[in-house]
Design a protein around this motif. Structure first.
Motif, short mmCIF file in Angstrom:
data_model
loop_
_atom_site.label_atom_id
_atom_site.label_comp_id
_atom_site.label_asym_id
_atom_site.label_seq_id
_atom_site.Cartn_x
_atom_site.Cartn_y
_atom_site.Cartn_z
N TYR A 268 44.62 -44.73 -12.44
CA TYR A 268 43.31 -44.91 -11.92
C TYR A 268 42.90 -44.00 -10.65
O TYR A 268 41.87 -43.62 -10.85
CB TYR A 268 43.68 -46.06 -10.61
N ALA A 269 43.90 -43.11 -10.18
CA ALA A 269 43.59 -41.89 -9.46
C ALA A 269 43.17 -40.97 -10.29
O ALA A 269 42.03 -40.15 -9.90
CB ALA A 269 44.86 -41.44 -8.59
N ASN A 270 43.51 -40.81 -11.37
CA ASN A 270 42.91 -39.70 -12.17
C ASN A 270 41.54 -40.02 -12.87
O ASN A 270 40.78 -39.08 -12.75
CB ASN A 270 43.69 -39.68 -13.62
N ALA A 271 41.22 -41.10 -13.04
CA ALA A 271 40.17 -41.72 -13.51
C ALA A 271 39.18 -41.49 -12.20
O ALA A 271 37.76 -41.10 -12.36
CB ALA A 271 40.03 -43.03 -13.87
N LEU A 272 39.50 -41.93 -10.83
CA LEU A 272 38.47 -42.03 -9.75
C LEU A 272 38.47 -40.39 -9.59
O LEU A 272 37.23 -39.95 -9.15
CB LEU A 272 39.30 -42.41 -8.71
N ASN A 273 39.50 -39.37 -9.54
CA ASN A 273 39.11 -37.98 -9.58
C ASN A 273 38.09 -37.42 -10.62
O ASN A 273 37.22 -36.60 -10.12
CB ASN A 273 40.82 -37.30 -9.61
N ALA A 274 38.38 -37.93 -11.64
CA ALA A 274 37.22 -37.34 -12.60
C ALA A 274 35.75 -37.82 -12.28
O ALA A 274 34.84 -37.14 -12.58
CB ALA A 274 37.80 -37.93 -13.97
N LEU A 275 35.73 -39.15 -12.06
CA LEU A 275 34.54 -39.61 -11.54
C LEU A 275 33.95 -39.07 -10.33
O LEU A 275 32.75 -38.67 -10.38
CB LEU A 275 34.73 -41.16 -11.21
N THR A 276 34.95 -38.78 -9.40
CA THR A 276 34.26 -37.99 -8.32
C THR A 276 33.80 -36.55 -8.56
O THR A 276 32.68 -36.03 -8.05
CB THR A 276 35.62 -38.00 -7.24
N ALA A 277 34.54 -35.84 -9.42
CA ALA A 277 34.22 -34.53 -9.86
C ALA A 277 32.95 -34.53 -10.40
O ALA A 277 32.24 -33.61 -10.28
CB ALA A 277 35.37 -33.96 -10.80
N GLU A 278 32.48 -35.59 -11.27
CA GLU A 278 31.44 -35.69 -12.03
C GLU A 278 30.07 -35.76 -11.14
O GLU A 278 29.17 -35.19 -11.29
CB GLU A 278 31.50 -36.79 -13.13
N VAL A 279 30.42 -36.70 -10.10
CA VAL A 279 29.59 -36.91 -9.10
C VAL A 279 29.09 -35.65 -8.47
O VAL A 279 27.79 -35.29 -8.13
CB VAL A 279 29.99 -38.11 -8.09
N ILE A 280 30.02 -34.93 -8.02
CA ILE A 280 29.82 -33.63 -7.24
C ILE A 280 29.04 -32.88 -7.98
O ILE A 280 28.19 -32.04 -7.33
CB ILE A 280 31.21 -32.99 -6.68
N GLN A 281 29.61 -32.47 -9.25
CA GLN A 281 28.77 -31.87 -10.17
C GLN A 281 27.44 -32.06 -10.43
O GLN A 281 26.55 -31.27 -10.34
CB GLN A 281 29.56 -31.58 -11.47
N ARG A 282 27.08 -33.39 -10.67
CA ARG A 282 25.82 -33.98 -10.67
C ARG A 282 24.92 -33.63 -9.51
O ARG A 282 23.48 -33.43 -9.42
CB ARG A 282 25.82 -35.43 -11.07
N CYS A 283 25.41 -33.74 -8.21
CA CYS A 283 24.81 -33.86 -6.87
C CYS A 283 24.57 -32.38 -6.38
O CYS A 283 23.56 -31.77 -5.84
CB CYS A 283 25.56 -34.45 -5.59
N SER A 284 25.31 -31.33 -6.83
CA SER A 284 25.28 -29.84 -6.48
C SER A 284 24.57 -29.15 -7.45
O SER A 284 24.74 -28.69 -8.67
CB SER A 284 26.46 -29.38 -6.62
N PRO A 285 23.16 -28.37 -7.02
CA PRO A 285 22.35 -27.77 -8.06
C PRO A 285 23.04 -26.33 -8.43
O PRO A 285 23.82 -25.86 -7.65
CB PRO A 285 21.23 -27.40 -7.09
N PRO A 286 22.85 -25.93 -9.36
CA PRO A 286 23.44 -24.67 -9.71
C PRO A 286 22.95 -23.42 -9.05
O PRO A 286 22.20 -23.71 -8.18
CB PRO A 286 22.89 -24.52 -11.21
N ALA A 287 23.78 -22.20 -8.89
CA ALA A 287 23.57 -21.15 -8.25
C ALA A 287 22.29 -20.81 -8.11
O ALA A 287 21.63 -20.37 -7.15
CB ALA A 287 24.75 -19.97 -8.47
N ASP A 288 21.56 -20.72 -9.34
CA ASP A 288 20.07 -20.07 -9.46
C ASP A 288 19.27 -21.17 -9.00
O ASP A 288 18.12 -20.65 -8.28
CB ASP A 288 19.66 -19.85 -10.86
N PHE A 289 19.53 -22.38 -8.90
CA PHE A 289 18.62 -23.38 -8.19
C PHE A 289 18.62 -23.36 -6.77
O PHE A 289 17.71 -23.55 -5.98
CB PHE A 289 19.25 -24.88 -8.53
N GLN A 290 20.14 -23.10 -6.20
CA GLN A 290 20.02 -22.84 -4.92
C GLN A 290 19.38 -21.56 -4.47
O GLN A 290 18.66 -21.50 -3.11
CB GLN A 290 21.49 -22.63 -4.53
N ASP A 291 19.22 -20.49 -5.00
CA ASP A 291 18.50 -19.24 -4.83
C ASP A 291 17.24 -19.61 -4.71
O ASP A 291 16.21 -19.20 -4.06
CB ASP A 291 18.99 -18.16 -5.71
N GLN A 292 16.78 -20.44 -5.80
CA GLN A 292 15.20 -20.73 -5.71
C GLN A 292 14.99 -21.57 -4.61
O GLN A 292 13.82 -21.50 -3.84
CB GLN A 292 14.96 -21.61 -7.06
N GLU A 293 15.68 -22.38 -3.97
CA GLU A 293 15.63 -23.17 -2.80
C GLU A 293 15.34 -22.48 -1.62
O GLU A 293 14.55 -22.68 -0.90
CB GLU A 293 16.71 -24.25 -2.57
#
Length: 419
Positions: A268-293
């Motif tokens: 369960y912890a492994n699956a939750l950690n994988a889910l959390t990492a995916e959420v973080i990645q989906r929420c975080s814009p790539p570096a070039d997007f941050q520069d554009q912001e």
């Protein structure tokens, strides 16, 4: 309580309008201090939506993020029970409610903490619930947060609609289980998000399989793979799945979910950690997007000083106008004052979701879009935000299109994507 007014209806309505504006201002100020807002929702009850919201909030807080967990399931709040939160709110010197600090990084708000009797029934109609939800944002001292996780009741009723209206940049995390009856309801939730113009971060399949505590074999109690298949069929990102774990059920009943998530290192912890990492990645814009912001903010500051500037957006692919604006590579933003082009920038759009681009371009200060083709629904969404749409433009360099538009020589044909 009845309201008696001695000043006439107009005075009362004026006072209410003023109060509403003050509350809207407070909501806006609070939301500016919150990074990512996630609405955890489901099509039906019993899929473990609140457990997913609590687990995700704890896992994010463990990684050092500042997290707020807002329980807006006003009729059946589960978060306090799951997390073992008791007592009531404190009030600060500005008369704002102070969230319950579960850990240094995780703070919780629930209607349950305002009730003297935890078994009391909350009997409210839609307008009252909408007002309470706005108060939970405007009158709670959330402070600076990286994530606000909102746990909604199942279905597509007042609460998720109020969140969609109150938090314009909220993204949905939709929870389901593998069996068809749950998937049928979750498809309704996905369609709700699209009609309410709430971008969907992704779909989570909870209770995907029971992991035998003795041999470790997975038993698909409710079927297998339904969540991923539904995500593919509905063109929604699949965030991951969480197994059915009896310890999660027991911890939720005992109010020890925090301790379980912090100490558990199994499937369960492994699956939750994988889910959390995916959420973080989906929420975080790539570096070039941050520069554009950063460049966008600098450009917006310049535009704010020059109120007569019009920002025109042109969808492009390989440097030329792209006929299908929803699937373009970049948007070229061109600032125009009078008949002069003053500035040109390029921005990469976020992953395509129905209804997202009008909001995203409006946030970039766009007042007009020149496109080859666009559906009628999308045109309507742009117009609702005061953005004029010109369709049928020829494939050309964006700056040439804008220059010809300013000169009055831009010839537009039929809308190539009129659906």
């Amino acid at each position: 309580m009845a309201h008696s007014c001695q000043h006439g209806d107009s005075a009362c309505s004026g006072g209410k309008a003023h109060a509403d504006k003050d509350e809207d201002r407070l909501v806006h100020e609070q939301l500016r201090r919150i990074g990512h807002k996630l609405l955890v929702m489901s099509g039906k009850g019993g899929v473990g939506k609140s457990s997913v919201a609590a687990g995700l909030a704890i896992a994010l807080a463990q990684r050092g993020f500042r997290v707020g967990l807002l329980d807006v399931d006003l009729h059946g709040p589960s978060i306090p029970k799951i997390l073992g939160v008791q007592g009531s709110f404190h009030v600060d010197d500005q008369k704002r409610l102070v969230p319950h600090a579960l850990t240094e990084n995780l703070h919780v708000v629930s209607i349950q903490l305002l009730l003297d009797n935890p078994d009391a029934a909350v009997i409210w109609r839609g307008p009252v619930k909408h007002g309470v939800i706005k108060q939970f944002i405007a009158e709670v001292h959330w402070g600076d947060l990286d994530y606000l996780i909102v746990d909604c009741p199942p279905g597509t009723g007042d609460e998720p609609l109020s969140i969609a209206q109150t938090i314009p940049d909220v993204h949905a995390v939709v929870v389901t289980t593998p069996q068809e009856i749950a998937l049928q309801d979750v498809r309704k939730s996905i369609n709700f998000c699209r009609r309410a113009h709430v971008p969907i971060l992704g779909l989570v399949e909870n209770m995907s399989a029971l992991v035998c505590p003795h041999c470790g074999k997975e038993v698909p109690l409710f079927g297998a793979g339904g969540g991923r298949k539904t995500a593919e069929r509905m063109h929604v990102h699949f965030l991951g799945n969480l197994p059915f774990d009896l310890r999660v059920v027991e911890a939720g009943d005992a109010g020890t979910t925090l301790g379980l998530v912090q100490s558990e290192n199994g499937s369960y912890a492994n699956a939750l950690n994988a889910l959390t990492a995916e959420v973080i990645q989906r929420c975080s814009p790539p570096a070039d997007f941050q520069d554009q912001e950063i460049r966008r903010e600098e450009s917006e500051e310049k535009t704010a000083m020059e109120p007569n500037v019009l920002r025109i957006a042109v969808p492009t692919a390989e440097g030329r106008l792209c006929n299908h604006f929803g699937h373009c590579e970049k948007f070229v933003l061109i600032d125009v004052r009078g008949s002069e082009i003053q500035n040109r920038t390029e921005v990469t759009p976020p992953p395509h979701e129905p209804g997202l681009l009008p909001r995203w371009l409006a946030d970039h200060g766009v007042g007009m879009v020149i496109a080859g083709g666009m559906g009628r629904r999308a045109i309507g969404l742009f117009e609702e935000r005061g953005i004029r749409v010109l369709t049928g433009a020829p494939t050309d360099d964006p700056q040439n299109l804008v220059r010809r538009y300013l000169e009055g020589t831009l010839e537009c044909g039929a809308n190539v994507c009129d659906h």
